[in-house]
Design an enzyme around this catalytic site. Structure first.
Site, mmCIF file in Angstrom:
data_model
loop_
_atom_site.group_PDB
_atom_site.id
_atom_site.type_symbol
_atom_site.label_atom_id
_atom_site.label_comp_id
_atom_site.label_asym_id
_atom_site.label_seq_id
_atom_site.Cartn_x
_atom_site.Cartn_y
_atom_site.Cartn_z
ATOM 1 N N ARG A 226 63.335 59.334 35.491
ATOM 2 C CA ARG A 226 64.203 59.077 34.350
ATOM 3 C C ARG A 226 63.554 59.444 33.029
ATOM 4 O O ARG A 226 64.183 59.290 31.988
ATOM 5 C CB ARG A 226 64.478 57.569 34.317
ATOM 6 C CG ARG A 226 65.882 57.187 34.696
ATOM 7 C CD ARG A 226 65.894 55.684 34.640
ATOM 8 N NE ARG A 226 67.181 55.152 34.419
ATOM 9 C CZ ARG A 226 67.996 54.756 35.398
ATOM 10 N NH1 ARG A 226 67.641 54.901 36.652
ATOM 11 N NH2 ARG A 226 69.147 54.226 35.102
ATOM 12 N N ARG B 242 83.053 47.740 37.658
ATOM 13 C CA ARG B 242 82.250 47.716 38.903
ATOM 14 C C ARG B 242 82.000 46.274 39.345
ATOM 15 O O ARG B 242 81.721 45.399 38.539
ATOM 16 C CB ARG B 242 80.908 48.413 38.692
ATOM 17 C CG ARG B 242 79.974 48.250 39.903
ATOM 18 C CD ARG B 242 78.806 49.198 39.887
ATOM 19 N NE ARG B 242 77.939 49.054 38.739
ATOM 20 C CZ ARG B 242 76.916 49.859 38.485
ATOM 21 N NH1 ARG B 242 76.631 50.859 39.306
ATOM 22 N NH2 ARG B 242 76.164 49.680 37.424
ATOM 23 N N LYS C 270 75.812 57.883 41.369
ATOM 24 C CA LYS C 270 74.573 58.219 42.094
ATOM 25 C C LYS C 270 74.396 57.332 43.325
ATOM 26 O O LYS C 270 74.024 57.801 44.391
ATOM 27 C CB LYS C 270 73.352 58.090 41.168
ATOM 28 C CG LYS C 270 73.417 58.970 39.928
ATOM 29 C CD LYS C 270 72.184 58.843 39.062
ATOM 30 C CE LYS C 270 71.992 57.459 38.455
ATOM 31 N NZ LYS C 270 73.074 57.033 37.534
ATOM 32 N N ARG D 67 72.713 51.948 27.432
ATOM 33 C CA ARG D 67 72.185 52.720 28.571
ATOM 34 C C ARG D 67 72.528 54.203 28.407
ATOM 35 O O ARG D 67 71.728 55.074 28.758
ATOM 36 C CB ARG D 67 72.746 52.168 29.890
ATOM 37 C CG ARG D 67 72.129 50.815 30.262
ATOM 38 C CD ARG D 67 72.957 50.054 31.280
ATOM 39 N NE ARG D 67 73.082 50.723 32.551
ATOM 40 C CZ ARG D 67 73.984 50.388 33.481
ATOM 41 N NH1 ARG D 67 74.828 49.385 33.244
ATOM 42 N NH2 ARG D 67 74.028 51.027 34.628
ATOM 43 N N ARG E 88 77.418 43.176 37.509
ATOM 44 C CA ARG E 88 75.999 43.342 37.183
ATOM 45 C C ARG E 88 75.758 42.933 35.743
ATOM 46 O O ARG E 88 76.582 43.197 34.872
ATOM 47 C CB ARG E 88 75.587 44.811 37.385
ATOM 48 C CG ARG E 88 74.691 45.016 38.582
ATOM 49 C CD ARG E 88 74.486 46.460 38.918
ATOM 50 N NE ARG E 88 73.808 47.230 37.887
ATOM 51 C CZ ARG E 88 73.382 48.478 38.060
ATOM 52 N NH1 ARG E 88 73.547 49.071 39.230
ATOM 53 N NH2 ARG E 88 72.784 49.137 37.087
HETATM 54 P P1 AP5 Z 1 77.774 53.891 41.167
HETATM 55 O O1 AP5 Z 1 77.712 54.732 42.383
HETATM 56 O O2 AP5 Z 1 77.328 52.466 41.260
HETATM 57 O O3 AP5 Z 1 77.073 54.658 39.919
HETATM 58 P P2 AP5 Z 1 75.531 54.871 39.591
HETATM 59 O O4 AP5 Z 1 75.396 56.246 39.008
HETATM 60 O O5 AP5 Z 1 74.673 54.526 40.774
HETATM 61 O O6 AP5 Z 1 75.403 53.794 38.429
HETATM 62 P P3 AP5 Z 1 74.212 52.832 38.026
HETATM 63 O O7 AP5 Z 1 74.768 51.940 36.942
HETATM 64 O O8 AP5 Z 1 73.635 52.132 39.220
HETATM 65 O O9 AP5 Z 1 73.200 53.822 37.426
HETATM 66 P P4 AP5 Z 1 72.045 53.537 36.506
HETATM 67 O O10 AP5 Z 1 71.263 54.793 36.648
HETATM 68 O O11 AP5 Z 1 72.393 53.133 35.124
HETATM 69 O O12 AP5 Z 1 71.405 52.192 37.102
HETATM 70 P P5 AP5 Z 1 70.107 51.891 37.961
HETATM 71 O O13 AP5 Z 1 70.472 50.856 38.937
HETATM 72 O O14 AP5 Z 1 69.443 53.134 38.442
HETATM 73 O O15 AP5 Z 1 79.287 53.922 40.639
HETATM 74 C C1 AP5 Z 1 79.662 53.172 39.472
HETATM 75 C C2 AP5 Z 1 81.095 52.637 39.662
HETATM 76 O O16 AP5 Z 1 82.008 53.748 39.731
HETATM 77 C C3 AP5 Z 1 81.325 51.817 40.951
HETATM 78 O O17 AP5 Z 1 82.232 50.777 40.676
HETATM 79 C C4 AP5 Z 1 81.945 52.824 41.920
HETATM 80 O O18 AP5 Z 1 82.783 52.187 42.869
HETATM 81 C C5 AP5 Z 1 82.729 53.722 40.968
HETATM 82 N N1 AP5 Z 1 82.829 55.117 41.399
HETATM 83 C C6 AP5 Z 1 81.888 55.855 42.046
HETATM 84 N N2 AP5 Z 1 82.341 57.093 42.269
HETATM 85 C C7 AP5 Z 1 83.596 57.163 41.736
HETATM 86 C C8 AP5 Z 1 84.587 58.194 41.636
HETATM 87 N N3 AP5 Z 1 84.377 59.421 42.139
HETATM 88 N N4 AP5 Z 1 85.741 57.901 41.011
HETATM 89 C C9 AP5 Z 1 85.963 56.659 40.481
HETATM 90 N N5 AP5 Z 1 85.070 55.628 40.554
HETATM 91 C C10 AP5 Z 1 83.901 55.891 41.172
HETATM 92 O O19 AP5 Z 1 69.137 51.278 36.828
HETATM 93 C C11 AP5 Z 1 69.398 50.024 36.236
HETATM 94 C C12 AP5 Z 1 68.257 49.693 35.260
HETATM 95 O O20 AP5 Z 1 67.009 49.598 35.995
HETATM 96 C C13 AP5 Z 1 67.981 50.730 34.169
HETATM 97 O O21 AP5 Z 1 68.812 50.555 33.042
HETATM 98 C C14 AP5 Z 1 66.496 50.453 33.856
HETATM 99 O O22 AP5 Z 1 66.334 49.305 33.062
HETATM 100 C C15 AP5 Z 1 65.920 50.154 35.242
HETATM 101 N N6 AP5 Z 1 65.447 51.366 35.925
HETATM 102 C C16 AP5 Z 1 65.908 51.868 37.106
HETATM 103 N N7 AP5 Z 1 65.235 52.985 37.438
HETATM 104 C C17 AP5 Z 1 64.331 53.190 36.450
HETATM 105 C C18 AP5 Z 1 63.357 54.213 36.206
HETATM 106 N N8 AP5 Z 1 63.197 55.254 37.055
HETATM 107 N N9 AP5 Z 1 62.606 54.127 35.090
HETATM 108 C C19 AP5 Z 1 62.741 53.081 34.215
HETATM 109 N N10 AP5 Z 1 63.649 52.097 34.390
HETATM 110 C C20 AP5 Z 1 64.451 52.146 35.484
#
Ligand code: AP5
Length: 217
Positions: A88, A127, A13, A169, A158
């Site tokens: 979410r 990552r 994402k 997660r 991270r």
């Molecule tokens: P990346 O692009 O970083 O993936 P992502 O989907 O953004 O992953 P996140 O871990 O950031 O998602 P998340 O939703 O769990 O975390 P968030 O920060 O929102 O890619 C991942 C890896 O794959 C990278 O190394 C990249 O290089 C690689 N990659 C990408 N594309 C690829 C491809 N095509 N092929 C191969 N490799 C590839 O949330 C974190 C925490 O914050 C949550 O757990 C929660 O506690 C809190 N939080 C955030 N938002 C909310 C909300 N709305 N409500 C409640 N709590 C929340």
């Protein structure tokens, strides 16, 4: 253009949201990034979010809705946005609908990046993120390098990217976030599933075609 980009942790994402935002010339609004910034700045929000994030749980809905309402109220998001990691939960989706309704706006598309659990674990355990500029990469790309290729600062893992926390997660995603897809699926905007596997360029190509199909740009 107002987009929601969904998908499990590690679906890509952030990677694709950045590209889509640049292509559409709108901001990418990531609640995860906002919470991590609050943690870095040791604000009250950051301290509150820390325990939830480190254990893979969701930060409470009222906190997240307050945060996003403030951002959507700002000038930057007036012409559109790519939402990453929000909504979410179903209450967050309902809250977003109320905010948009009050602005006489609506979503143009909800895009769901699909990847398997095994792929998620492989992506997140490898990552690396730059602690200064936030650039995201993977050990498959950078090998043993410990410095960011963009700004030279340190690449770090991270705190929620351990295998144990990633599994939690994924459970939280299935329990609380998958119902959001069903909620949008039965609404006017619907959900477009996009295969999140393959190269970053291939996935971006699929996403841009889905955006154009939803509303020609
Ligand atoms: P990346 O692009 O970083 O993936 P992502 O989907 O953004 O992953 P996140 O871990 O950031 O998602 P998340 O939703 O769990 O975390 P968030 O920060 O929102 O890619 C991942 C890896 O794959 C990278 O190394 C990249 O290089 C690689 N990659 C990408 N594309 C690829 C491809 N095509 N092929 C191969 N490799 C590839 O949330 C974190 C925490 O914050 C949550 O757990 C929660 O506690 C809190 N939080 C955030 N938002 C909310 C909300 N709305 N409500 C409640 N709590 C929340």
């Amino acid at each position: 253009m107002r987009l929601v980009l969904m998908g499990p942790p590690g679906a890509g994402k952030g990677t694709q949201g950045d590209r889509l935002a640049e292509w559409l010339r709108v901001p990418r609004l990531s609640t995860g990034d906002m919470l991590r910034e609050a943690r870095r700045n040791a604000t009250e929000l950051g301290r509150l979010a820390q325990t939830y994030m480190d254990s893979g749980e969701l930060v409470p809905d009222d906190v997240i809705l307050g945060l996003i309402a403030e951002v959507l109220d700002g000038e930057a998001a007036r012409s559109g946005f790519v939402l990453d990691g929000f909504p979410r939960t179903v209450p967050q989706a309902e809250g977003l609908q109320r905010i948009l309704f009050d602005r006489r706006d609506s979503l143009d598309a909800v895009l769901n990046l699909a990847v398997s659990d095994d792929e998620v674990i492989a992506r997140l355990s490898g990552r690396r993120v730059c602690e200064a500029c936030g650039a995201v990469t993977h050990v498959d790309q950078v090998g043993e390098a410990t410095d960011c290729s963009q700004c030279g600062a340190s690449l770090v893992q991270r705190s929620d990217d351990t295998v144990e926390t990633v599994r939690r997660r994924l459970d939280v995603y299935r329990e609380q976030t998958a119902p959001v897809l069903a909620w949008y699926g039965s609404s006017d905007v619907g959900v477009t599933d996009v295969d999140g596997t393959g190269s970053v360029d291939e996935v971006f190509g699929r996403l841009t075609r889905a955006v154009v199909a939803a509303r020609p740009v």
